[in-house]
Design a protein around this motif. Structure first.
Motif, PDB file in Angstrom:
ATOM      1  N   UNK A 150       0.770  -1.415  -0.225  1.00  0.00           N
ATOM      2  CA  UNK A 150      -0.018   0.093  -0.189  1.00  0.00           C
ATOM      3  C   UNK A 150       1.007   1.162   0.238  1.00  0.00           C
ATOM      4  N   UNK A 151       1.834   0.791   0.695  1.00  0.00           N
ATOM      5  CA  UNK A 151       3.117   2.470   0.920  1.00  0.00           C
ATOM      6  C   UNK A 151       3.640   2.820  -0.976  1.00  0.00           C
ATOM      7  N   UNK A 152       3.489   1.691  -1.822  1.00  0.00           N
ATOM      8  CA  UNK A 152       4.756   1.789  -3.109  1.00  0.00           C
ATOM      9  C   UNK A 152       3.148   2.314  -3.618  1.00  0.00           C
ATOM     10  N   UNK A 153       1.853   2.162  -3.463  1.00  0.00           N
ATOM     11  CA  UNK A 153       0.339   2.405  -4.306  1.00  0.00           C
ATOM     12  C   UNK A 153       0.688   4.054  -3.647  1.00  0.00           C
ATOM     13  N   UNK A 154       0.634   4.290  -2.620  1.00  0.00           N
ATOM     14  CA  UNK A 154       0.494   5.868  -2.182  1.00  0.00           C
ATOM     15  C   UNK A 154       1.551   6.193  -3.095  1.00  0.00           C
ATOM     16  N   UNK A 155       2.847   5.914  -3.001  1.00  0.00           N
ATOM     17  CA  UNK A 155       3.696   6.936  -3.325  1.00  0.00           C
ATOM     18  C   UNK A 155       3.842   7.108  -4.989  1.00  0.00           C
ATOM     19  N   UNK A 156       2.952   6.365  -5.754  1.00  0.00           N
ATOM     20  CA  UNK A 156       2.727   6.419  -6.838  1.00  0.00           C
ATOM     21  C   UNK A 156       1.820   6.922  -7.264  1.00  0.00           C
ATOM     22  N   UNK A 157       1.416   7.479  -6.798  1.00  0.00           N
ATOM     23  CA  UNK A 157      -0.314   8.339  -6.305  1.00  0.00           C
ATOM     24  C   UNK A 157       0.354   9.941  -6.576  1.00  0.00           C
ATOM     25  N   UNK A 158       0.915   9.777  -5.452  1.00  0.00           N
ATOM     26  CA  UNK A 158       1.445  11.025  -4.889  1.00  0.00           C
ATOM     27  C   UNK A 158       2.679  11.487  -5.679  1.00  0.00           C
ATOM     28  N   UNK A 159       3.449  10.501  -5.713  1.00  0.00           N
ATOM     29  CA  UNK A 159       4.378  10.811  -7.246  1.00  0.00           C
ATOM     30  C   UNK A 159       4.071  11.472  -8.025  1.00  0.00           C
ATOM     31  N   UNK A 160       2.612  11.886  -9.061  1.00  0.00           N
ATOM     32  CA  UNK A 160       1.993  12.150  -9.763  1.00  0.00           C
ATOM     33  C   UNK A 160       2.062  13.790  -9.649  1.00  0.00           C
ATOM     34  N   UNK A 161       1.515  13.628  -8.309  1.00  0.00           N
ATOM     35  CA  UNK A 161       1.667  15.512  -7.697  1.00  0.00           C
ATOM     36  C   UNK A 161       2.471  16.372  -7.672  1.00  0.00           C
ATOM     37  N   UNK A 162       3.863  15.509  -7.538  1.00  0.00           N
ATOM     38  CA  UNK A 162       4.895  15.650  -7.274  1.00  0.00           C
ATOM     39  C   UNK A 162       5.703  16.369  -7.896  1.00  0.00           C
ATOM     40  N   UNK A 163       5.568  15.833  -8.926  1.00  0.00           N
ATOM     41  CA  UNK A 163       5.938  16.069 -10.035  1.00  0.00           C
ATOM     42  C   UNK A 163       5.405  17.099 -10.721  1.00  0.00           C
ATOM     43  N   UNK A 164       4.418  17.262 -10.798  1.00  0.00           N
ATOM     44  CA  UNK A 164       3.860  17.862 -11.824  1.00  0.00           C
ATOM     45  C   UNK A 164       4.311  19.318 -10.371  1.00  0.00           C
ATOM     46  N   UNK A 165       4.278  19.761  -9.246  1.00  0.00           N
ATOM     47  CA  UNK A 165       5.254  20.679  -8.449  1.00  0.00           C
ATOM     48  C   UNK A 165       6.162  20.812  -8.482  1.00  0.00           C
ATOM     49  N   UNK A 166       7.113  20.019  -8.754  1.00  0.00           N
ATOM     50  CA  UNK A 166       8.770  20.565  -9.295  1.00  0.00           C
ATOM     51  C   UNK A 166       9.263  19.902 -10.720  1.00  0.00           C
ATOM     52  N   UNK A 167       7.932  20.616 -11.878  1.00  0.00           N
ATOM     53  CA  UNK A 167       9.151  20.619 -12.867  1.00  0.00           C
ATOM     54  C   UNK A 167       9.924  20.966 -13.499  1.00  0.00           C
ATOM     55  N   UNK A 168      10.199  22.150 -12.928  1.00  0.00           N
ATOM     56  CA  UNK A 168      11.476  22.023 -12.922  1.00  0.00           C
ATOM     57  C   UNK A 168      12.722  22.180 -12.279  1.00  0.00           C
ATOM     58  N   UNK A 169      12.271  20.817 -11.475  1.00  0.00           N
ATOM     59  CA  UNK A 169      13.265  20.126 -10.643  1.00  0.00           C
ATOM     60  C   UNK A 169      14.025  19.670 -11.575  1.00  0.00           C
ATOM     61  N   UNK A 170      13.307  18.676 -11.660  1.00  0.00           N
ATOM     62  CA  UNK A 170      12.697  17.292 -12.235  1.00  0.00           C
ATOM     63  C   UNK A 170      13.295  17.577 -14.091  1.00  0.00           C
ATOM     64  N   UNK A 171      13.052  19.246 -14.717  1.00  0.00           N
ATOM     65  CA  UNK A 171      14.106  18.887 -16.355  1.00  0.00           C
ATOM     66  C   UNK A 171      15.352  19.379 -15.979  1.00  0.00           C
ATOM     67  N   UNK A 172      15.761  19.393 -15.159  1.00  0.00           N
ATOM     68  CA  UNK A 172      16.864  19.981 -14.423  1.00  0.00           C
ATOM     69  C   UNK A 172      17.868  18.618 -14.353  1.00  0.00           C
ATOM     70  N   UNK A 173      16.958  17.575 -13.275  1.00  0.00           N
ATOM     71  CA  UNK A 173      17.907  16.399 -13.017  1.00  0.00           C
ATOM     72  C   UNK A 173      17.717  15.759 -14.399  1.00  0.00           C
TER      73      UNK A 173
END
Length: 369
Positions: A150-173
């Motif tokens: 369940x933790x991995x599932x929750x992280x997968x769903x929450x990871x989408x929101x985090x990815x949207x919030x950190x677009x610039x950081x992920x783009x640089x990464x």
């Protein structure tokens, strides 16, 4: 199973724990001694191994002593299970941190050996640390009886929101990973961007590329900007560079003599000055009839980008001194100016006016006197 704890039980447990701590300290001292000897060897792998063991083995000995002491105490099955799970989780956590240190050190050693510079690409180090620690935490949670699905599932769903919030950081990464994977830039390369920034690449981390310019200042460039701009890498595909030095001699000079003298100065500079590449084929090419001199280009080879300033400096000094000794004249720029009686210069007089006024006086600049 009896649950009352006697003094003898506490003494045995205390002795076991103290023995574990003493064994940990003894192992730490022994590994520190081994570390001093490992630094004397050429292979860097033994340094990494000894450093990792020096971090892990003392804690493992202490945890083993605590486990033996817990076995000596008359604990209930439930409490004993909790103690065993906690000690196992602590051992896994320390093993994870040790693995993180080992992997990070190996990646640093690999990047240093690959690029031949002191700087390293910390983006791979940071990614490896995050991956290893995440795996270790999941194993610890599984050991403690926590379901990780369940933790991995929750992280997968929450990871989408985090990815949207950190677009610039992920783009640089991902831009940094792309830069290193494509091998267009490596730490130690000298680069120049179309926007004017230039210098030696010191490090490429998860967000920025650090460049040290020739004035020893650091320029921080986002990875996304670096990957999308026009750039010149003066280190690749090879570090040696060809530089051009412009010069000129008077029209009454013997060009064969000028070329021979210049080549002698080139050979002298390439042999005696640090950074010169004697194997590089130096050339002298006359190319322009100038206003007051015949211009030519000298083509030189240097070991790397920063060597060109030293080579140009020494070459110009020695060429000037040699030309003076050989009687080769480098004329100053000169221009003939004709004055019109009305006060206009010759450049302002129309051709038909010049023909109608042949009496226009001519004046030479001080360079022609």
């Amino acid at each position: 199973m009896r649950t009352d704890v006697t003094l003898n039980d506490w003494v045995v447990a205390g002795i076991a724990l103290a023995a574990g701590i003493a064994a940990g300290l003894l192992l730490r001292l022994t590994l520190r001694w081994l570390g001093k000897h490992a630094k004397r060897t050429r292979w860097s792998g033994d340094d990494v191994l000894v450093d990792a063991l020096r971090y892990l083995l003392p804690w493992a000995a202490t945890i083993a002593g605590a486990a033996i002491g817990a076995m000596a105490l008359p604990l209930t099955d439930r409490v004993r299970g909790i103690v065993n799970q906690s000690l196992t989780a602590a051992l896994i956590l320390f093993a994870t941190l040790t693995a993180t240190r080992v992997i990070a050190a190996l990646i640093k050693a690999f990047t240093q050996a690959k690029t031949g510079v002191a700087g390293s690409a910390t983006i791979f180090v940071n990614i490896s640390r995050v991956v290893v620690i995440a795996m270790g935490v999941l194993v610890v949670l599984q050991t403690m009886g926590v379901s990780v699905a369940p933790l991995i599932t929750a992280l997968g769903v929450g990871g989408l929101a985090v990815a949207l919030a950190l677009q610039d950081t992920l783009a640089n990464l991902f831009a940094g990973v792309h830069i290193l994977a494509s091998k267009t830039i490596q730490p130690g390369d000298y680069i120049r961007l179309s926007s004017g920034e230039e210098g030696y690449v010191v490090d490429i981390n998860w967000r920025n590329t650090v460049v040290r310019n020739l004035s020893n200042n650091l320029v921080i460039i986002p990875n996304a900007q670096l990957s999308s701009t026009n750039m010149t890498n003066y280190t690749r595909p090879e570090q040696e560079l060809t530089i051009l030095v412009q010069a000129g001699v008077s029209y009454d000079s013997d060009l064969e003599h000028v070329e021979r003298v210049t080549m002698e100065v080139v050979d002298e500079v390439m042999t005696e000055v640090e950074g010169g590449v004697h194997e590089h084929e130096a050339l002298v090419r006359f190319h322009t009839f100038g206003d007051s001199r015949i211009n030519f280009t000298v083509i030189l080879g240097v070991g790397e980008f920063s060597d060109q300033f030293r080579i140009k400096h020494e070459f110009i000094k020695r060429l000037h001194s040699r030309f003076q000794a050989e009687g080769i004249r480098i004329p100053a720029p000169a221009r003939t100016v004709a004055l019109h009686p009305s006060g206009l210069s010759a450049s302002a007089v129309l051709p038909h006016q010049r023909e109608a006024s042949p009496e226009l006086p001519a004046m030479r600049t001080p360079g022609q006197l």
